[in-house]
Write a protein that holds these residues in place. Sequence first.
Motif, short mmCIF file in Angstrom:
data_model
loop_
_atom_site.label_atom_id
_atom_site.label_comp_id
_atom_site.label_asym_id
_atom_site.label_seq_id
_atom_site.Cartn_x
_atom_site.Cartn_y
_atom_site.Cartn_z
N SER A 1 0.83 -1.20 0.00
CA SER A 1 0.00 0.00 0.00
C SER A 1 0.87 1.25 0.00
O SER A 1 1.66 1.48 0.93
CB SER A 1 -0.91 0.02 1.23
N ARG A 2 0.71 2.06 -1.03
CA ARG A 2 1.46 3.31 -1.10
C ARG A 2 1.13 4.21 0.08
O ARG A 2 2.01 4.87 0.65
CB ARG A 2 1.15 4.03 -2.41
N THR A 3 -0.13 4.21 0.49
CA THR A 3 -0.55 5.04 1.61
C THR A 3 0.15 4.63 2.90
O THR A 3 0.67 5.48 3.64
CB THR A 3 -2.08 4.94 1.80
N ILE A 4 0.20 3.32 3.15
CA ILE A 4 0.87 2.84 4.37
C ILE A 4 2.37 3.16 4.31
O ILE A 4 2.96 3.60 5.30
CB ILE A 4 0.64 1.33 4.58
N ARG A 5 2.99 2.96 3.16
CA ARG A 5 4.43 3.27 3.04
C ARG A 5 4.68 4.76 3.32
O ARG A 5 5.61 5.12 4.05
CB ARG A 5 4.95 2.91 1.65
N SER A 6 3.83 5.62 2.78
CA SER A 6 3.99 7.06 3.01
C SER A 6 3.79 7.41 4.48
O SER A 6 4.55 8.20 5.05
CB SER A 6 2.99 7.85 2.16
N LEU A 7 2.77 6.82 5.10
CA LEU A 7 2.53 7.07 6.53
C LEU A 7 3.70 6.58 7.38
O LEU A 7 4.15 7.28 8.29
CB LEU A 7 1.24 6.37 6.99
N MET A 8 4.17 5.38 7.07
CA MET A 8 5.29 4.83 7.85
C MET A 8 6.52 5.71 7.72
O MET A 8 7.20 5.99 8.72
CB MET A 8 5.62 3.41 7.37
N GLN A 9 6.81 6.15 6.51
CA GLN A 9 7.98 6.98 6.30
C GLN A 9 7.87 8.29 7.08
O GLN A 9 8.82 8.70 7.74
CB GLN A 9 8.17 7.26 4.81
N LYS A 10 6.70 8.90 7.05
CA LYS A 10 6.51 10.16 7.78
C LYS A 10 6.63 9.96 9.29
O LYS A 10 7.33 10.70 9.97
CB LYS A 10 5.16 10.78 7.44
N ALA B 1 0.72 -16.86 15.42
CA ALA B 1 1.58 -18.01 15.75
C ALA B 1 2.45 -18.38 14.55
O ALA B 1 3.64 -18.68 14.71
CB ALA B 1 0.73 -19.19 16.17
N ARG B 2 1.87 -18.35 13.35
CA ARG B 2 2.65 -18.65 12.14
C ARG B 2 3.79 -17.66 11.96
O ARG B 2 4.91 -18.04 11.61
CB ARG B 2 1.72 -18.64 10.93
N ALA B 3 3.51 -16.38 12.21
CA ALA B 3 4.55 -15.36 12.09
C ALA B 3 5.65 -15.57 13.14
O ALA B 3 6.83 -15.43 12.84
CB ALA B 3 3.94 -13.96 12.22
N ARG B 4 5.25 -15.89 14.36
CA ARG B 4 6.25 -16.16 15.41
C ARG B 4 7.13 -17.34 15.03
O ARG B 4 8.35 -17.31 15.21
CB ARG B 4 5.56 -16.45 16.74
N GLU B 5 6.50 -18.40 14.50
CA GLU B 5 7.27 -19.58 14.10
C GLU B 5 8.25 -19.24 12.98
O GLU B 5 9.33 -19.82 12.91
CB GLU B 5 6.32 -20.69 13.63
N ALA B 6 7.88 -18.31 12.11
CA ALA B 6 8.78 -17.89 11.03
C ALA B 6 9.92 -17.02 11.56
O ALA B 6 10.95 -16.89 10.90
CB ALA B 6 8.00 -17.14 9.95
N GLY B 7 9.70 -16.41 12.74
CA GLY B 7 10.75 -15.58 13.33
C GLY B 7 10.39 -14.14 13.58
O GLY B 7 11.26 -13.31 13.86
N ALA B 8 9.10 -13.80 13.50
CA ALA B 8 8.68 -12.42 13.76
C ALA B 8 8.91 -12.06 15.23
O ALA B 8 8.77 -12.90 16.12
CB ALA B 8 7.20 -12.24 13.41
N THR B 9 9.22 -10.81 15.45
CA THR B 9 9.46 -10.29 16.80
C THR B 9 8.17 -9.80 17.44
O THR B 9 7.99 -9.93 18.65
CB THR B 9 10.48 -9.14 16.74
N GLY B 10 7.29 -9.20 16.64
CA GLY B 10 6.05 -8.64 17.17
C GLY B 10 5.00 -8.49 16.10
O GLY B 10 5.27 -8.69 14.91
N TRP B 11 3.79 -8.10 16.52
CA TRP B 11 2.64 -8.03 15.63
C TRP B 11 1.88 -6.76 15.96
O TRP B 11 1.55 -6.52 17.13
CB TRP B 11 1.76 -9.25 15.88
N ILE B 12 1.60 -5.93 14.97
CA ILE B 12 0.85 -4.69 15.16
C ILE B 12 -0.30 -4.70 14.15
O ILE B 12 -0.09 -4.99 12.98
CB ILE B 12 1.75 -3.46 14.90
N VAL B 13 -1.50 -4.38 14.63
CA VAL B 13 -2.67 -4.40 13.77
C VAL B 13 -2.93 -2.99 13.23
O VAL B 13 -2.90 -2.01 13.97
CB VAL B 13 -3.91 -4.93 14.53
N LYS B 14 -3.20 -2.91 11.89
CA LYS B 14 -3.58 -1.66 11.25
C LYS B 14 -5.03 -1.35 11.60
O LYS B 14 -5.83 -2.29 11.71
CB LYS B 14 -3.47 -1.77 9.74
N PRO B 15 -5.42 -0.11 11.67
CA PRO B 15 -4.58 1.07 11.57
C PRO B 15 -3.71 1.21 12.82
O PRO B 15 -4.12 0.83 13.91
CB PRO B 15 -5.58 2.22 11.45
#
Length: 124
Positions: free
Chosen positions: A11-20, A92-106
Motif C-alpha cells: 500500500s502506497r498510503t501505508i508506506r507514506s505514513l510509515m515513512q513520515k 503463531a505462524r509469524a512467530r514460528e517464522a521468526g517475527a518479533t512482534g505483531w501490530i494491527v492496522k490502523p
Amino acid sequence: MTIKVLAIDDSRTIRSLMQKVMQDAGFSCVCADDGVQGVAMFAAERPDVVITDINMPNLDGYGVIATIRRGEVNRAVPILVLTTESADHLKARAREAGATGWIVKPFDDAAIVSVVRRVTGARG
C-alpha cells in the motif's frame, strides 16, 4: 546513531505514513512495495528493524520473515508484522517464522514508534 527502518507494504498510503511517522520520530526509513523488493533491500540497506505487511504480491510477509531469518545478513534484526489480520493462528505462524512482534492496522503513531524504540534499544 540513527535507527534505520525498512517498511515493506504494498500500500502506497501505508508506506507514506510509515515513512513520515518514522522520520518525524528521528529514524531513517526506506520502503519496499512487495516482499521480493523488501528482501533485496534488507541485504542492501542493512536496517535496524523491519516492519512488514503479511498480504503482499510476489512474496508475502511470512516469506519475507523466513528468508531474512535464514539469510546471512543480520538474522537477529527485529521484524515487526503490520497487518489488518489479527487471528491467533496467523500470529503463531509469524512467530514460528521468526517475527518479533505483531501490530494491527490502523496503527497509532506513538505506539509504533514506541515499539520500534523498544525492539531496537533506541532512546527517546
